[in-house]
Design an enzyme around this catalytic site. Structure first.
Site, short mmCIF file in Angstrom:
data_model
loop_
_atom_site.label_atom_id
_atom_site.label_comp_id
_atom_site.label_asym_id
_atom_site.label_seq_id
_atom_site.Cartn_x
_atom_site.Cartn_y
_atom_site.Cartn_z
N THR A 56 0.85 -1.19 0.00
CA THR A 56 0.00 0.00 0.00
C THR A 56 0.88 1.24 0.00
OG1 THR A 56 -1.81 -1.11 1.17
CG2 THR A 56 -1.78 1.29 1.25
N PHE A 108 1.22 5.16 0.82
CA PHE A 108 0.67 6.21 1.67
C PHE A 108 1.32 7.54 1.29
CE2 PHE A 108 0.18 2.29 3.94
CZ PHE A 108 -0.97 2.41 4.72
#
Length: 428
Positions: free
Chosen positions: A303, A305
């Site tokens: 992921t 960010f």
């Protein structure tokens, strides 16, 4: 693009605020926050969404930066005034929140001669210190908390129950930074945060990529034969669907707000028939047992960010940088090729392009006598490209882009995450 003289009105920068007032969290309707800083000029801008004037201060003089970089502001210029003078054909071109036209800047030829030191050479590198208050969405044990710790080691992580709250926490000085997910390698973009980036006056100042390592968590002593359901965030459930089937768990799967929140819910309610998909850290925090480790269907699950702050950082050219922008055009998507060619012509690599419906004008009606009336969605485009705003190539590319767009905003120019990553590593 006849002139190559830099526009003086855009070659200014915002400086960091030097102090952070200590605030308690008051009621939303009664909060009035004012921050005084020693800035030399006042510029009035208008919000494209709220149609209201706002004042913001421009930072103190930095000669070297003023000669090479465009200002990085996140406020958007309203087309309200233009509509009055131009009969509705408003030009709302906004580069970094300033209503103007960008001029090309000359590309300097490299030379071996030493350059004099400037204030920019003495300014700190775009690396952030510790003891910051960093907002994230979720509860302790969430992957976002781990991302906050990776982005800002030794920070004070502040959990927020919604993405919107994390944005507001930074804007209202309750937190110094926010670390929020924008895309996952399996689940794609987190559209909610892309919409919030445009709605709020925060700047992207960095990025961090976090490998996601899912575990199946239960109360101590619980076996998989006892389970009737599995709860977690919707993306976590989808990322583990095949593995859950292989484990023989043909049980109900229910979505909750976040992974760590699922673990907390099981522990709080002593649910012996329910398992959670969450991190190993969540198991430690809430006293749960890891029934199965590494249950994501794809080991290459990461992921991305972004780190958000009230003020932008000064772009540099001594390390790899990435710049994020958003633009739109009042004649639809027909100019997309021209916009992208501005980057291709200068050999600037695009790392992402994302389209989102234009909230203020979601439908465009096109009609003529022969074909009738057609309705098309209007889009805004989010683009990430590998170049610093201190690079004349990036400035010239945006100067060309603004010729084909009715709206353009720089969300941030920030260092790329260059840390090595292995699919088998566990960051939690």
């Amino acid at each position: 693009m006849n002139s190559i003289t830099p526009s003086k009105s855009i070659l200014k920068s915002l400086s960091y605020l030097d102090s952070t007032p200590k605030l308690s969290i008051p009621r939303k309707n009664h909060l009035h926050l004012h921050h005084q800083s020693n800035r030399s000029q006042i510029c009035t801008i208008k919000s494209i969404y709220k149609h209201e004037s706002r004042n913001f201060s421009v930072g103190s003089n930095r000669a070297d930066w003023q000669s090479s970089c465009a200002i990085l502001a996140s406020n958007v210029v309203s087309q309200q005034s233009a509509e009055k003078t131009d009969g509705g054909n408003a030009d709302i071109t906004s580069i970094n929140g300033v209503h103007q036209t960008l001029d090309l800047v000359p590309v300097q030829q490299e030379t071996n001669l030493p350059k004099p030191l400037s204030i920019t050479d003495l300014s700190p590198a775009p690396m952030h210190g510790s003891q910051l208050r960093v907002a994230y969405q979720g509860v302790p044990g969430a992957y976002s908390e781990a991302a906050a710790g990776k982005a800002y080691p030794n920070c004070e992580a502040i959990p927020c129950d919604q993405f919107e709250v994390a944005f507001q926490a930074v804007e209202l000085w309750i937190a110094d930074r926010a670390v929020l997910p924008v895309e996952n390698s399996l689940g794609g973009s987190i559209h909610r945060n892309y919409d919030l980036l445009l709605r709020h006056n925060l700047h992207i100042v960095g990025e961090v990529q976090l490998p996601v390592h899912h575990c199946l968590l239960v109360l101590p002593g619980v076996r998989k034969e006892y389970l009737n359901r599995v709860i977690s965030h919707p993306q976590a459930l989808s990322q583990c669907e095949l593995t859950l089937t292989k484990l023989g768990l043909s049980v109900a799967r229910e979505a909750v707000d976040d992974t760590a929140g699922a673990a907390e819910f099981i522990a709080t309610h002593n649910l012996r028939d329910t398992a959670a998909i969450a991190s190993a850290r969540a198991a430690e925090l809430y006293g749960l047992q890891i029934l199965a480790d590494g249950i994501q269907d794809d080991s290459s699950n990461v992921t991305r960010f972004v780190m958000l702050a009230r003020e932008p950082i000064i772009p540099r050219t001594d390390r790899p940088f990435k710049t994020s922008i958003v633009f739109a055009h009042d004649k639809g998507t027909s100019v997309l090729f021209k916009v992208l060619s501005a980057f291709a012509f200068r050999n600037i690599s695009l790392t992402k392009i994302e389209s989102r419906p234009y909230r203020n004008r979601p439908i465009r009606v096109v009609g003529d006598a022969s074909t009738g009336t057609a309705k098309h969605f209007e889009y805004m485009f989010y683009v990430d490209f590998e170049a610093s705003m201190a690079d004349p190539r990036a400035q010239n590319a945006l100067a060309e882009v603004q010729e084909f767009t009715s709206f353009l905003r720089v969300l941030g120019s920030y260092p790329m995450d260059m840390t090595p990553w292995s699919p088998s590593s566990r960051d939690m």
